[in-house]
Design an enzyme around this catalytic site. Structure first.
Site, PDB file in Angstrom:
ATOM      1  N   GLY A   1       0.815  -1.221   0.000  1.00 41.19           N
ATOM      2  CA  GLY A   1       0.000   0.000   0.000  1.00 41.19           C
ATOM      3  C   GLY A   1       0.842   1.262   0.000  1.00 41.19           C
ATOM      4  O   GLY A   1       0.498   2.251  -0.648  1.00 41.19           O
TER       5      GLY A   1
ATOM      6  N   GLU B   1      -6.988  -0.485   1.214  1.00 44.18           N
ATOM      7  CA  GLU B   1      -7.487  -1.454   2.214  1.00 44.18           C
ATOM      8  C   GLU B   1      -6.306  -2.325   2.576  1.00 44.18           C
ATOM      9  O   GLU B   1      -6.051  -3.334   1.924  1.00 44.18           O
ATOM     10  CB  GLU B   1      -8.579  -2.340   1.605  1.00 44.18           C
ATOM     11  CG  GLU B   1      -9.814  -1.628   1.159  1.00 44.18           C
ATOM     12  CD  GLU B   1     -10.654  -1.111   2.300  1.00 44.18           C
ATOM     13  OE1 GLU B   1     -10.319  -1.391   3.475  1.00 44.18           O
ATOM     14  OE2 GLU B   1     -11.634  -0.417   2.022  1.00 44.18           O
TER      15      GLU B   1
ATOM     16  N   CYS C   1      -8.257  -9.891   6.270  1.00 46.43           N
ATOM     17  CA  CYS C   1      -7.646  -8.702   6.884  1.00 46.43           C
ATOM     18  C   CYS C   1      -8.392  -8.354   8.159  1.00 46.43           C
ATOM     19  O   CYS C   1      -7.873  -7.622   8.990  1.00 46.43           O
ATOM     20  CB  CYS C   1      -7.550  -7.540   5.914  1.00 46.43           C
ATOM     21  SG  CYS C   1      -9.003  -7.256   4.981  1.00 46.43           S
TER      22      CYS C   1
HETATM   23  C1  UN1 Z   1     -10.666  -8.893   3.566  1.00 52.06           C
HETATM   24  O1  UN1 Z   1     -10.200  -9.709   4.340  1.00 52.06           O
HETATM   25  O2  UN1 Z   1      -9.966  -8.342   2.691  1.00 52.06           O
HETATM   26  O3  UN1 Z   1     -15.246  -8.685   7.187  1.00 52.06           O
HETATM   27  C2  UN1 Z   1     -12.099  -8.545   3.520  1.00 52.06           C
HETATM   28  C3  UN1 Z   1     -14.985  -9.700   6.566  1.00 52.06           C
HETATM   29  C4  UN1 Z   1     -15.333  -9.782   5.100  1.00 52.06           C
HETATM   30  C5  UN1 Z   1     -14.368  -9.057   4.263  1.00 52.06           C
HETATM   31  C6  UN1 Z   1     -12.930  -9.205   4.575  1.00 52.06           C
HETATM   32  N1  UN1 Z   1     -16.639  -9.293   4.859  1.00 52.06           N
HETATM   33  O4  UN1 Z   1     -14.480 -10.663   7.087  1.00 52.06           O
END
Ligand code: UN1
Length: 517
Positions: A252, A269, A303
């Protein structure tokens, strides 16, 4: 086809999704072409070759961007509800193909079939959202300070949007961006992860078919494939006003600097280091479910995965023991088999990072509570299956500060007031997701207050992962500050224009300035 692939119907899924043995990874929606090297996609489930995708070259990219630019000029003139209608039809196809696509996500990426289906469901949900949004792209009107003047703002399509997504959500993150960007009137160029190239081609096949049936100009849904050098073609390209990138903090920072150097916009993100605070008033049963799913779901590769548990000393032993007990019940294995909870990591590099994290936490003085390890033997031939591990650790450990994309959970104690737990929770560079488990209203509200969590997502009595598409998704600090998906995240895909119209015969100036000729 491997035995596993045969048993779980992968061949049929590939067929349903229009995939060949070798596919072109460059597409304008009308055409699929590629002159780059061949990327082989191996499944982390059984190590077998699933298929091949040809990467994008500089020349291929030029063709894509020119087509996208030309397509945008026409697409932007379509009324947005008409663009929404195309997204609605695209969504019908997603509903029809939910099972094969969910299965391919599971087989190519390694998450459980349930989670693969869940990911496609997120695509369906965001498309529904986008269709409604296509009739609500509204700006404000303001009262002018001048008589006989009208003032308002409107949102116009932005242009060509570049999307860089990661292997862990190989299809949903693309759709969070494209579904909104399409109704906003933009052309999208997508570079998915080179670790999951077949799911990218599968998605592009669906979009291309629906778009062709609706005479959508070429280039509105475009695909490019390859490693970071292909991504760089977009990040350095002035013709791409917005780059939406999902990935590591390291990546990023590189993307942000490249895009800022040309004064483009970026939506980032990046990594998370998400914690659940467990207070003396927590419901222990729900805490265990939320924490275990958060830590081991998607094999710790979301994430939003739960990385840290911050438990009050008065209930520390009880919560720790309950979680350790729950880990003993986890079944690790083929994610297409619905009896298993945890599938493989994406590849052997990820396994190395996992092992490194476990070594480091011990070196720094941590105490392993649930031992990790790489699984071997029947069913584990890919070498990517690992045991979810738990370590008691301190927040200031270097390894705890770092996001390791693997099922390693760090647990720690806090004493006294909830503010001490909040300080620990906020004491990392990342700021994506956070949660508190408590039935105490005061603690919950303090966690959500200005002195509470500093994350983009702050939950009460649910875990850190599993965000719904209706809310804006993203985080603060080194997570990058971007917001995707619901709420008013659509605004980044448009350019805002403020309009002031004078319907008098005079030309009064603002701020009362007199200028007579
Ligand atoms: C991600 O890990 O990039 O909140 C997204 C969540 C999912 C999205 C994760 N709706 O676990």
């Amino acid at each position: 086809m491997s035995e596993v692939a045969q048993k779980f119907g992968i061949k049929q899924a590939l067929k349903d999704l229009g995939l060949q043995e070798t596919n072109n990874g460059t597409s304008t929606g009308k055409d699929f072409f590629s002159s780059g090297e061949v990327i082989e996609s191996y499944s982390p489930v059984d190590g077998a070759l699933i298929g091949k995708v040809k990467a994008t070259t500089k020349e291929d990219y030029e063709k894509v961007i020119k087509t996208a630019e030309a397509g945008f000029k026409e697409w932007r003139t379509w009324p947005s509800p008409q663009r929404g209608e195309v997204v609605r039809q695209f969504n019908d196809e997603l509903r029809r193909l939910k099972e094969p696509l969910g299965k391919l996500v599971s087989y190519e990426m390694g998450k459980s079939y349930q989670e693969g289906l869940g990911e496609v469901q997120e695509m369906i949900d965001i498309c529904d959202f986008a269709v409604g949004l296509s009739r609500q792209l509204h700006g404000l009107t303001m009262h002018s300070e001048r008589p006989g003047h009208r003032m308002y703002e409107q949102y116009h399509p932005l242009g060509v949007v570049g999307i860089i997504s990661a292997f862990n959500f190989p299809v949903a993150v693309w759709s969070w961006n494209t579904a909104l960007a399409w109704v906003c009137g933009d052309a999208c160029i997508w570079k998915g992860s080179e670790k999951t190239p077949l799911t990218s081609v599968a998605c592009q096949n669906i979009a291309a078919r629906v778009f062709a049936e609706n005479d959508v100009p070429a280039g509105i849904s475009s695909l490019i494939t390859g490693d970071y050098t292909v991504g760089e073609m977009m990040t350095n390209d002035k013709r791409v006003p917005l780059i939406s990138a999902t990935g590591s903090i390291r990546m990023g920072k590189i993307v942000a600097q490249a895009v800022a150097a040309r004064l483009g916009k970026s939506l980032l993100e990046l990594g998370g280091n998400n914690a659940i605070i467990v207070t003396p008033d927590a419901d222990i049963k729900n805490t265990v479910i939320g924490a275990v799913f958060g830590a081991v779901g998607t094999c710790g590769q979301r994430c939003t995965s739960t990385r840290r548990l911050i438990i009050h000393e008065s209930i520390y032993d009880k919560v720790r023991d309950a979680i350790v007990k729950a880990y003993k019940q986890l079944r690790i294995g083929n994610p297409l088999d619905e009896n298993n909870h945890v599938g493989p990591l994406i590849d052997k590099d990820a396994v190395k990072n996992y092992q490194n994290a476990l070594d480091k936490v011990v070196e720094e003085g941590g105490n392993i509570l649930v031992k990790g390890g790489v699984l071997e033997g029947e069913g584990y031939e890919s070498g990517c299956y690992v045991k979810p591990a738990i370590a008691e650790a301190k927040n200031e450990f270097k390894i705890v500060q770092h996001e390791t994309f693997a099922p390693v959970l760090y647990i720690m104690k806090y004493s006294g007031d909830v503010s001490n737990a909040i300080e620990l929770q906020n004491g990392v560079v990342q700021g994506l997701s956070s949660a508190i488990m408590t039935n105490n209203l005061r603690e919950a509200e303090r966690f959500l207050s200005v002195e509470g969590s500093d994350c983009g997502i702050a939950n009460v009595n649910i875990g850190t992962s599993g965000a719904e598409i209706g809310g804006a998704f993203g985080g603060e600090k080194e997570t990058g500050g971007g917001r995707e998906s619901g709420s008013d995240a659509w605004k980044i895909y448009m350019r805002r224009q403020t309009n002031t119209i004078n319907y008098t015969t005079e030309l009064p100036l603002a701020q009362g300035i007199k200028f007579d000729l």
